[in-house]
Design a protein around this motif. Structure first.
Motif, mmCIF file in Angstrom:
data_model
loop_
_atom_site.group_PDB
_atom_site.id
_atom_site.type_symbol
_atom_site.label_atom_id
_atom_site.label_comp_id
_atom_site.label_asym_id
_atom_site.label_seq_id
_atom_site.Cartn_x
_atom_site.Cartn_y
_atom_site.Cartn_z
ATOM 1 N N MET A 221 -48.205 -47.324 -9.407
ATOM 2 C CA MET A 221 -49.626 -47.613 -9.428
ATOM 3 C C MET A 221 -50.241 -47.238 -8.079
ATOM 4 N N LEU A 222 -51.332 -46.502 -8.116
ATOM 5 C CA LEU A 222 -52.033 -46.127 -6.895
ATOM 6 C C LEU A 222 -52.885 -47.291 -6.391
ATOM 7 N N THR A 223 -52.894 -47.443 -5.097
ATOM 8 C CA THR A 223 -53.740 -48.458 -4.460
ATOM 9 C C THR A 223 -54.390 -47.837 -3.233
ATOM 10 N N THR A 224 -55.679 -48.101 -3.068
ATOM 11 C CA THR A 224 -56.372 -47.690 -1.854
ATOM 12 C C THR A 224 -56.517 -48.907 -0.956
ATOM 13 N N ALA A 225 -56.351 -48.707 0.317
ATOM 14 C CA ALA A 225 -56.530 -49.784 1.301
ATOM 15 C C ALA A 225 -57.601 -49.330 2.289
ATOM 16 N N PHE A 226 -58.691 -50.103 2.356
ATOM 17 C CA PHE A 226 -59.819 -49.745 3.208
ATOM 18 C C PHE A 226 -60.119 -50.854 4.203
ATOM 19 N N ASP A 227 -60.725 -50.462 5.291
ATOM 20 C CA ASP A 227 -61.160 -51.418 6.298
ATOM 21 C C ASP A 227 -62.602 -51.080 6.663
ATOM 22 N N ILE A 228 -63.349 -52.117 7.007
ATOM 23 C CA ILE A 228 -64.762 -51.975 7.361
ATOM 24 C C ILE A 228 -64.907 -52.148 8.862
ATOM 25 N N SER A 229 -65.746 -51.334 9.438
ATOM 26 C CA SER A 229 -66.084 -51.490 10.844
ATOM 27 C C SER A 229 -67.583 -51.247 10.988
ATOM 28 N N ASN A 230 -68.194 -51.948 11.936
ATOM 29 C CA ASN A 230 -69.599 -51.664 12.239
ATOM 30 C C ASN A 230 -69.820 -51.838 13.725
ATOM 31 N N ASP A 231 -70.932 -51.316 14.193
ATOM 32 C CA ASP A 231 -71.239 -51.440 15.605
ATOM 33 C C ASP A 231 -71.593 -52.894 15.898
ATOM 34 N N GLU A 232 -70.938 -53.437 16.906
ATOM 35 C CA GLU A 232 -71.192 -54.825 17.267
ATOM 36 C C GLU A 232 -72.432 -54.884 18.151
ATOM 37 N N ARG A 233 -73.411 -55.631 17.709
ATOM 38 C CA ARG A 233 -74.683 -55.730 18.412
ATOM 39 C C ARG A 233 -74.740 -57.037 19.184
ATOM 40 N N GLU A 234 -75.371 -57.012 20.335
ATOM 41 C CA GLU A 234 -75.556 -58.228 21.128
ATOM 42 C C GLU A 234 -76.812 -58.950 20.669
ATOM 43 N N LYS A 235 -76.817 -60.260 20.858
ATOM 44 C CA LYS A 235 -77.985 -61.059 20.494
ATOM 45 C C LYS A 235 -79.172 -60.655 21.350
ATOM 46 N N GLY A 236 -80.336 -60.664 20.717
ATOM 47 C CA GLY A 236 -81.564 -60.338 21.419
ATOM 48 C C GLY A 236 -82.120 -61.555 22.136
ATOM 49 N N PRO A 237 -83.263 -61.395 22.798
ATOM 50 C CA PRO A 237 -83.887 -62.514 23.523
ATOM 51 C C PRO A 237 -84.237 -63.693 22.607
ATOM 52 N N ASP A 238 -84.400 -63.397 21.317
ATOM 53 C CA ASP A 238 -84.729 -64.469 20.365
ATOM 54 C C ASP A 238 -83.485 -65.218 19.884
ATOM 55 N N GLY A 239 -82.302 -64.814 20.372
ATOM 56 C CA GLY A 239 -81.059 -65.471 19.983
ATOM 57 C C GLY A 239 -80.466 -64.951 18.688
ATOM 58 N N LYS A 240 -81.123 -63.982 18.059
ATOM 59 C CA LYS A 240 -80.638 -63.433 16.800
ATOM 60 C C LYS A 240 -79.902 -62.118 17.049
ATOM 61 N N THR A 241 -78.883 -61.875 16.240
ATOM 62 C CA THR A 241 -78.156 -60.625 16.324
ATOM 63 C C THR A 241 -78.824 -59.611 15.404
ATOM 64 N N PRO A 242 -79.277 -58.488 15.943
ATOM 65 C CA PRO A 242 -79.914 -57.485 15.083
ATOM 66 C C PRO A 242 -78.894 -56.886 14.117
ATOM 67 N N PRO A 243 -79.362 -56.362 12.990
ATOM 68 C CA PRO A 243 -78.433 -55.771 12.031
ATOM 69 C C PRO A 243 -77.723 -54.561 12.619
ATOM 70 N N SER A 244 -76.543 -54.295 12.109
ATOM 71 C CA SER A 244 -75.778 -53.128 12.549
ATOM 72 C C SER A 244 -76.524 -51.856 12.191
ATOM 73 N N ARG A 245 -76.364 -50.862 13.043
ATOM 74 C CA ARG A 245 -76.972 -49.559 12.775
ATOM 75 C C ARG A 245 -76.080 -48.705 11.888
ATOM 76 N N PHE A 246 -74.759 -48.950 11.971
ATOM 77 C CA PHE A 246 -73.801 -48.142 11.219
ATOM 78 C C PHE A 246 -72.738 -49.038 10.595
ATOM 79 N N LEU A 247 -72.254 -48.622 9.441
ATOM 80 C CA LEU A 247 -71.110 -49.257 8.803
ATOM 81 C C LEU A 247 -70.142 -48.144 8.435
ATOM 82 N N VAL A 248 -68.884 -48.330 8.788
ATOM 83 C CA VAL A 248 -67.844 -47.348 8.482
ATOM 84 C C VAL A 248 -66.855 -47.990 7.519
ATOM 85 N N LEU A 249 -66.535 -47.295 6.463
ATOM 86 C CA LEU A 249 -65.500 -47.717 5.521
ATOM 87 C C LEU A 249 -64.489 -46.581 5.479
ATOM 88 N N ALA A 250 -63.255 -46.884 5.839
ATOM 89 C CA ALA A 250 -62.226 -45.843 5.883
ATOM 90 C C ALA A 250 -60.905 -46.421 5.422
#
Length: 159
Positions: A1-30
């Motif tokens: 049986m074939l199986t694919t194994a993937f992992d997700i990575s995204n750019d880690e963003r720092e919290k802004g002055p409002d204390g919120k973390t902005p959304p990632s600009r990129f998402l990688v699935l490989a």
């Protein structure tokens, strides 16, 4: 049986002055595709190699930047090079093919103007795209059954 194994990575963003973390600009699935039995051997070999350096997991971003559990490891030294070389050899020995996709946030959100949940939609697009690539590979290599898709949920002890 074939199986694919993937992992997700995204750019880690720092919290802004409002204390919120902005959304990632990129998402990688490989990831990779192989027979289910080969993944069992892969896992055994991968964990054994990590254990040689007392590592509970491997994250390329931290490894490349020599931070987290890799703090103090300097790039291109024998230990650094040896681990990377060994892990790449393990992948090469067990995987049939590699797949990857990068989703950029702003263009992706043009498809989802009414819902601001960027990460969910970016992941949906990535999975749909990579799933199509896996299906093309399956047909080209004349496998009669559809592979199971597994996406890594995270590693215990992740910082």
């Amino acid at each position: 049986m074939l199986t694919t194994a993937f992992d997700i990575s995204n750019d880690e963003r720092e919290k802004g002055p409002d204390g919120k973390t902005p959304p990632s600009r990129f998402l990688v699935l490989a990831g990779f595709i192989s027979e289910a039995a080969a993944w069992t051997e892969f896992d055994k070999d991968w964990r054994a190699r990590l254990a040689q350096d007392n590592l509970p997991y491997f994250h390329m971003q931290r490894f490349e930047q020599c931070n987290g559990i890799f703090a103090g490891w300097r790039r291109y030294e024998p230990r650094w090079q040896g681990l990377l070389s060994d892990l790449l050899e393990i992948v090469k020995d067990h995987a049939y093919h590699k797949f990857g996709v990068v989703v950029q946030s702003d263009p992706a959100m043009m498809f989802f103007t009414s819902d601001p949940d960027r990460r969910h939609h970016m992941l949906s697009l990535a999975v749909a795209t990579i799933g199509a690539d896996v299906e093309v590979w399956r047909v080209q290599h004349q496998y009669s059954y559809h592979p199971e898709m597994v996406i890594e949920q995270g590693d215990p002890g992740k910082e």
